[in-house]
Design a protein around this motif. Structure first.
Motif, PDB file in Angstrom:
ATOM      1  N   ARG A   1      -2.858  12.409   5.324  1.00 42.64           N
ATOM      2  CA  ARG A   1      -3.341  13.106   6.516  1.00 42.64           C
ATOM      3  C   ARG A   1      -3.076  12.249   7.744  1.00 42.64           C
ATOM      4  N   ALA A   2      -2.710  12.896   8.833  1.00 41.81           N
ATOM      5  CA  ALA A   2      -2.566  12.184  10.105  1.00 41.81           C
ATOM      6  C   ALA A   2      -3.952  11.932  10.677  1.00 41.81           C
ATOM      7  N   ARG A   3      -4.125  10.781  11.327  1.00 45.73           N
ATOM      8  CA  ARG A   3      -5.416  10.424  11.906  1.00 45.73           C
ATOM      9  C   ARG A   3      -5.188   9.924  13.333  1.00 45.73           C
ATOM     10  N   ASP A   4      -5.950  10.460  14.297  1.00 44.83           N
ATOM     11  CA  ASP A   4      -5.799  10.000  15.686  1.00 44.83           C
ATOM     12  C   ASP A   4      -6.691   8.790  15.949  1.00 44.83           C
ATOM     13  N   GLU A   5      -6.610   8.244  17.161  1.00 47.66           N
ATOM     14  CA  GLU A   5      -7.358   7.032  17.501  1.00 47.66           C
ATOM     15  C   GLU A   5      -8.873   7.225  17.427  1.00 47.66           C
ATOM     16  N   ALA A   6      -9.334   8.461  17.591  1.00 49.51           N
ATOM     17  CA  ALA A   6     -10.766   8.753  17.518  1.00 49.51           C
ATOM     18  C   ALA A   6     -11.254   8.919  16.082  1.00 49.51           C
ATOM     19  N   GLY A   7     -10.319   8.908  15.109  1.00 53.16           N
ATOM     20  CA  GLY A   7     -10.692   9.058  13.711  1.00 53.16           C
ATOM     21  C   GLY A   7     -10.635  10.482  13.202  1.00 53.16           C
ATOM     22  N   ASN A   8     -10.206  11.428  14.039  1.00 55.01           N
ATOM     23  CA  ASN A   8     -10.072  12.819  13.606  1.00 55.01           C
ATOM     24  C   ASN A   8      -8.855  12.950  12.705  1.00 55.01           C
ATOM     25  N   GLU A   9      -9.015  13.686  11.609  1.00 59.06           N
ATOM     26  CA  GLU A   9      -7.910  13.862  10.669  1.00 59.06           C
ATOM     27  C   GLU A   9      -7.390  15.289  10.680  1.00 59.06           C
ATOM     28  N   SER A  10      -6.088  15.399  10.451  1.00 59.92           N
ATOM     29  CA  SER A  10      -5.442  16.707  10.364  1.00 59.92           C
ATOM     30  C   SER A  10      -5.704  17.311   8.986  1.00 59.92           C
ATOM     31  N   ALA A  11      -5.229  18.530   8.816  1.00 60.96           N
ATOM     32  CA  ALA A  11      -5.193  19.122   7.478  1.00 60.96           C
ATOM     33  C   ALA A  11      -4.164  18.321   6.683  1.00 60.96           C
ATOM     34  N   HIS A  12      -3.966  18.647   5.436  1.00 61.43           N
ATOM     35  CA  HIS A  12      -3.017  17.906   4.595  1.00 61.43           C
ATOM     36  C   HIS A  12      -1.644  17.865   5.245  1.00 61.43           C
ATOM     37  N   VAL A  13      -1.090  16.679   5.334  1.00 58.57           N
ATOM     38  CA  VAL A  13       0.271  16.517   5.833  1.00 58.57           C
ATOM     39  C   VAL A  13       1.240  16.647   4.674  1.00 58.57           C
ATOM     40  N   GLU A  14       0.922  15.999   3.579  1.00 61.05           N
ATOM     41  CA  GLU A  14       1.812  16.018   2.412  1.00 61.05           C
ATOM     42  C   GLU A  14       0.990  15.818   1.151  1.00 61.05           C
ATOM     43  N   ARG A  15       1.357  16.539   0.095  1.00 60.42           N
ATOM     44  CA  ARG A  15       0.721  16.373  -1.219  1.00 60.42           C
ATOM     45  C   ARG A  15       1.782  15.926  -2.209  1.00 60.42           C
ATOM     46  N   ALA A  16       1.376  15.137  -3.186  1.00 59.79           N
ATOM     47  CA  ALA A  16       2.290  14.716  -4.248  1.00 59.79           C
ATOM     48  C   ALA A  16       1.476  14.464  -5.505  1.00 59.79           C
ATOM     49  N   GLN A  17       2.144  14.588  -6.648  1.00 63.54           N
ATOM     50  CA  GLN A  17       1.523  14.283  -7.929  1.00 63.54           C
ATOM     51  C   GLN A  17       2.491  13.429  -8.731  1.00 63.54           C
ATOM     52  N   ALA A  18       1.950  12.549  -9.547  1.00 65.58           N
ATOM     53  CA  ALA A  18       2.777  11.716 -10.412  1.00 65.58           C
ATOM     54  C   ALA A  18       1.971  11.343 -11.643  1.00 65.58           C
ATOM     55  N   THR A  19       2.679  11.094 -12.730  1.00 69.77           N
ATOM     56  CA  THR A  19       2.054  10.626 -13.958  1.00 69.77           C
ATOM     57  C   THR A  19       2.726   9.331 -14.355  1.00 69.77           C
ATOM     58  N   THR A  20       1.920   8.321 -14.640  1.00 72.15           N
ATOM     59  CA  THR A  20       2.490   7.043 -15.048  1.00 72.15           C
ATOM     60  C   THR A  20       3.123   7.184 -16.422  1.00 72.15           C
ATOM     61  N   ALA A  21       4.017   6.280 -16.733  1.00 70.80           N
ATOM     62  CA  ALA A  21       4.737   6.317 -18.007  1.00 70.80           C
ATOM     63  C   ALA A  21       3.781   6.130 -19.178  1.00 70.80           C
ATOM     64  N   ALA A  22       4.158   6.681 -20.324  1.00 72.68           N
ATOM     65  CA  ALA A  22       3.337   6.550 -21.523  1.00 72.68           C
ATOM     66  C   ALA A  22       3.328   5.102 -22.015  1.00 72.68           C
ATOM     67  N   ARG A  23       4.377   4.362 -21.675  1.00 71.34           N
ATOM     68  CA  ARG A  23       4.470   2.956 -22.056  1.00 71.34           C
ATOM     69  C   ARG A  23       4.939   2.167 -20.847  1.00 71.34           C
ATOM     70  N   LEU A  24       4.267   1.107 -20.517  1.00 69.90           N
ATOM     71  CA  LEU A  24       4.675   0.304 -19.376  1.00 69.90           C
ATOM     72  C   LEU A  24       5.790  -0.643 -19.781  1.00 69.90           C
ATOM     73  N   ASP A  25       6.863  -0.658 -18.996  1.00 63.12           N
ATOM     74  CA  ASP A  25       7.978  -1.549 -19.276  1.00 63.12           C
ATOM     75  C   ASP A  25       8.120  -2.643 -18.219  1.00 63.12           C
ATOM     76  N   GLY A  26       7.091  -2.806 -17.393  1.00 63.76           N
ATOM     77  CA  GLY A  26       7.137  -3.824 -16.362  1.00 63.76           C
ATOM     78  C   GLY A  26       7.571  -3.303 -15.000  1.00 63.76           C
ATOM     79  N   THR A  27       8.072  -2.062 -14.942  1.00 56.57           N
ATOM     80  CA  THR A  27       8.485  -1.469 -13.670  1.00 56.57           C
ATOM     81  C   THR A  27       7.328  -0.649 -13.125  1.00 56.57           C
ATOM     82  N   PRO A  28       6.857  -0.936 -11.905  1.00 56.80           N
ATOM     83  CA  PRO A  28       5.735  -0.167 -11.359  1.00 56.80           C
ATOM     84  C   PRO A  28       6.112   1.290 -11.127  1.00 56.80           C
ATOM     85  N   THR A  29       5.143   2.179 -11.312  1.00 55.40           N
ATOM     86  CA  THR A  29       5.327   3.584 -11.000  1.00 55.40           C
ATOM     87  C   THR A  29       5.291   3.734  -9.487  1.00 55.40           C
ATOM     88  N   ALA A  30       6.270   4.440  -8.917  1.00 60.46           N
ATOM     89  CA  ALA A  30       6.324   4.600  -7.466  1.00 60.46           C
ATOM     90  C   ALA A  30       6.390   6.071  -7.107  1.00 60.46           C
TER      91      ALA A  30
END
Length: 75
Positions: free
Chosen positions: A44-73
């Motif tokens: 969400r965008a936020r102005d200097e007064a602390g007011n926030e906009s509606a959602h700017v962007e949404r995303a979803q992700a699922t981490t790997a079933a097995r970690l191989d040392g590479t961070p999920t991004a």
């Protein structure tokens, strides 16, 4: 300025405290030590007064079933 909200699951429902607040970021790298876990992200965008906009962007992700040392991004 942008407020980034992250929540485990398929959607963000708690907007009381962002995980991160950044000025003008174009990307965000989320790292998790949890395997096979779904996360939802809302930016969400936020102005200097602390007011926030509606959602700017949404995303979803699922981490790997097995970690191989590479961070999920999510960009």
């Amino acid at each position: 300025m942008y407020a980034i909200y992250v929540q485990e699951g398929t959607e963000v429902t708690d907007f009381t405290s962002p995980q991160l607040t950044v000025p003008g970021a174009e990307s965000y790298i989320f790292e998790s030590g949890m395997t096979d876990t779904a996360y939802a992200f809302v930016v969400r965008a936020r102005d200097e007064a602390g007011n926030e906009s509606a959602h700017v962007e949404r995303a979803q992700a699922t981490t790997a079933a097995r970690l191989d040392g590479t961070p999920t991004a999510v960009r």
